[in-house]
Design an enzyme around this catalytic site. Structure first.
Site, PDB file in Angstrom:
ATOM      1  N   GLU A  42       0.823  -1.207   0.000  1.00 29.05           N
ATOM      2  CA  GLU A  42       0.000   0.000   0.000  1.00 29.05           C
ATOM      3  C   GLU A  42       0.861   1.262   0.000  1.00 29.05           C
ATOM      4  OE1 GLU A  42      -3.104   0.397  -0.512  1.00 29.05           O
ATOM      5  OE2 GLU A  42      -3.595  -1.738  -0.553  1.00 29.05           O
ATOM      6  N   TYR A 126      -6.964   6.389   4.203  1.00 31.57           N
ATOM      7  CA  TYR A 126      -7.020   5.357   3.160  1.00 31.57           C
ATOM      8  C   TYR A 126      -6.151   4.156   3.515  1.00 31.57           C
ATOM      9  CZ  TYR A 126      -5.782   2.581  -0.803  1.00 31.57           C
ATOM     10  OH  TYR A 126      -5.541   1.494  -1.597  1.00 31.57           O
ATOM     11  N   ASP A 144      -9.296   6.162  -1.925  1.00 38.17           N
ATOM     12  CA  ASP A 144      -8.155   6.865  -2.509  1.00 38.17           C
ATOM     13  C   ASP A 144      -8.687   7.680  -3.688  1.00 38.17           C
ATOM     14  OD1 ASP A 144      -8.712   4.960  -4.435  1.00 38.17           O
ATOM     15  OD2 ASP A 144      -6.606   4.500  -4.833  1.00 38.17           O
ATOM     16  N   CYS A 193     -12.790   3.615 -14.948  1.00 41.07           N
ATOM     17  CA  CYS A 193     -13.315   4.934 -14.550  1.00 41.07           C
ATOM     18  C   CYS A 193     -12.157   5.891 -14.290  1.00 41.07           C
ATOM     19  CB  CYS A 193     -14.194   4.787 -13.311  1.00 41.07           C
ATOM     20  SG  CYS A 193     -15.226   6.235 -12.969  1.00 41.07           S
ATOM     21  N   CYS A 199     -16.494   4.392 -20.466  1.00 44.32           N
ATOM     22  CA  CYS A 199     -17.793   4.147 -19.839  1.00 44.32           C
ATOM     23  C   CYS A 199     -18.498   2.900 -20.362  1.00 44.32           C
ATOM     24  CB  CYS A 199     -18.701   5.366 -20.019  1.00 44.32           C
ATOM     25  SG  CYS A 199     -18.108   6.830 -19.134  1.00 44.32           S
ATOM     26  N   CYS A 202     -17.876  -0.129 -18.329  1.00 41.52           N
ATOM     27  CA  CYS A 202     -18.157  -0.037 -16.888  1.00 41.52           C
ATOM     28  C   CYS A 202     -19.361  -0.892 -16.515  1.00 41.52           C
ATOM     29  CB  CYS A 202     -18.419   1.423 -16.528  1.00 41.52           C
ATOM     30  SG  CYS A 202     -18.854   1.670 -14.796  1.00 41.52           S
ATOM     31  N   CYS A 209     -25.095   4.679 -13.503  1.00 45.42           N
ATOM     32  CA  CYS A 209     -24.160   5.753 -13.143  1.00 45.42           C
ATOM     33  C   CYS A 209     -24.805   7.116 -13.360  1.00 45.42           C
ATOM     34  CB  CYS A 209     -22.885   5.646 -13.969  1.00 45.42           C
ATOM     35  SG  CYS A 209     -21.688   6.957 -13.629  1.00 45.42           S
TER      36      CYS A 209
END
Length: 332
Positions: A42, A126, A144, A193, A199, A202, A209
């Protein structure tokens, strides 16, 4: 408000088919026994692409510092050298501070709660949530920049405050499949995204959306970076035996690292122009002009009084990427 259960199901179905489930840190145990490995991933992934972390840094770092104990007792120079090339060195300095605290206060382990994790150096909301979820199996929400962008578009929030996003992530969290849910959001933001979204690929396209009804690009939450331009002149100073001179930095940018000395600090030597290159670092755009000078041992003593230390070219200290780029000009 959209049907949350349907959105969660759509997200998990997409992740099952398209998620990056083969990433090494997504296949660790979630009982805390490999929380350190998750933590390292991370921190490395902040400001750094997954491909670079995997190719050059993650496994070598774990091989050298396999646990918090080894990281806590290492020299700063050793830690910085292992991190060399990743940049943003405050990340690894904070990792070592965290390792020391964990050895002193947490029995040599990372704490499992989001609150306790956030008390450690360099761990924000986060990272704390990610380590708690991915390393300890906790049902934790977090956001994030990628997750924030997905949530803003999905729920139609062009300019939300941080608290709104945190609450939205918590509300949207699939508590029965928190690990896959959060990993799916990360992947969706990183792969689909994006700032220039695809799109049609997605899982929420075309009806789920909210942003699709307007313009998804209006929901990009990235802050525009205002860069400060710097012009500097570096000098590659070498001795007859091939050793190269460096100066240890103490400022915020490169603290603890070594850089080539600046030409204006070496007024008594003659230098030849070698070339130039552009370099970006945090909020700086740098134009570096590089010079070279070969000295005898007598003049090297004068440089020692300026804090310049000479190292064999095959055994250099941890040096900043700025100097690594400059040294490459000698091979041209």
């Amino acid at each position: 408000m959209q049907n949350i259960k349907k959105l969660q199901d759509s997200l998990l179905l997409w992740y099952e088919k398209h998620g990056r489930k083969d990433l090494i840190w997504r296949n660790f145990k979630r009982d805390g026994s490999q929380a350190y490995e998750v933590y390292v991933s991370e921190i490395m992934l902040q400001q750094t692409q997954v491909s670079r972390v995997l190719k050059d840094f993650y496994l070598p770092f774990l091989a050298r510092f396999p646990n918090l104990k080894e990281l806590s007792i290492a020299s700063e120079s050793d830690v910085l050298k292992q991190w060399q090339g990743l940049g943003y060195y405050s990340r690894v300095r904070n990792m070592q501070k965290t390792a020391i605290i964990c050895m002193q206060k947490h029995g040599g382990n990372l704490p499992s709660s989001v609150y306790e994790l956030q008390q450690l150096p360099g761990i924000g909301a986060y990272t704390a949530g990610a380590v708690a979820c991915f390393g300890f199996g906790k049902s934790a929400s977090f956001a994030d920049s990628n997750i924030r962008r997905v949530l803003c578009r999905l729920f139609g929030l062009p300019h939300p405050k941080n608290r709104e996003i945190e609450n939205l992530a918590k509300m949207f969290l699939n508590t029965k499949s928190s690990f896959d849910h959060n990993q799916a959001l990360l992947d969706l933001g990183a792969l689909i995204c994006t700032s220039n979204p695809s799109c049609i690929l997605c899982p929420f396209f075309p009806t789920q959306c909210a942003a699709i009804k307007t313009n998804p690009r209006d929901f990009d939450q990235r802050k525009k970076i205002i860069y400060k331009e710097l012009n500097i002149a570096l000098c590659i100073v070498s001795l007859p035996n091939g050793e190269i001179g460096f100066i240890r930095e103490s400022g915020k940018l490169y603290a603890g690292l070594y850089n080539l000395p600046k030409l204006d600090s070496l007024g008594f030597i003659k230098a030849q122009y070698l070339g130039s290159f552009k370099h970006s670092y945090t909020k700086y755009k740098i134009l570096a002009n590089v010079y070279t000078s070969k000295l005898d041992y007598k003049n090297s003593q004068k440089l020692a009084s300026l804090g310049i230390v000479f190292f064999p070219s095959d055994n250099l200290p941890p040096i900043a990427n700025l100097s690594k780029k400059a040294l490459k000009l000698t091979a041209l």
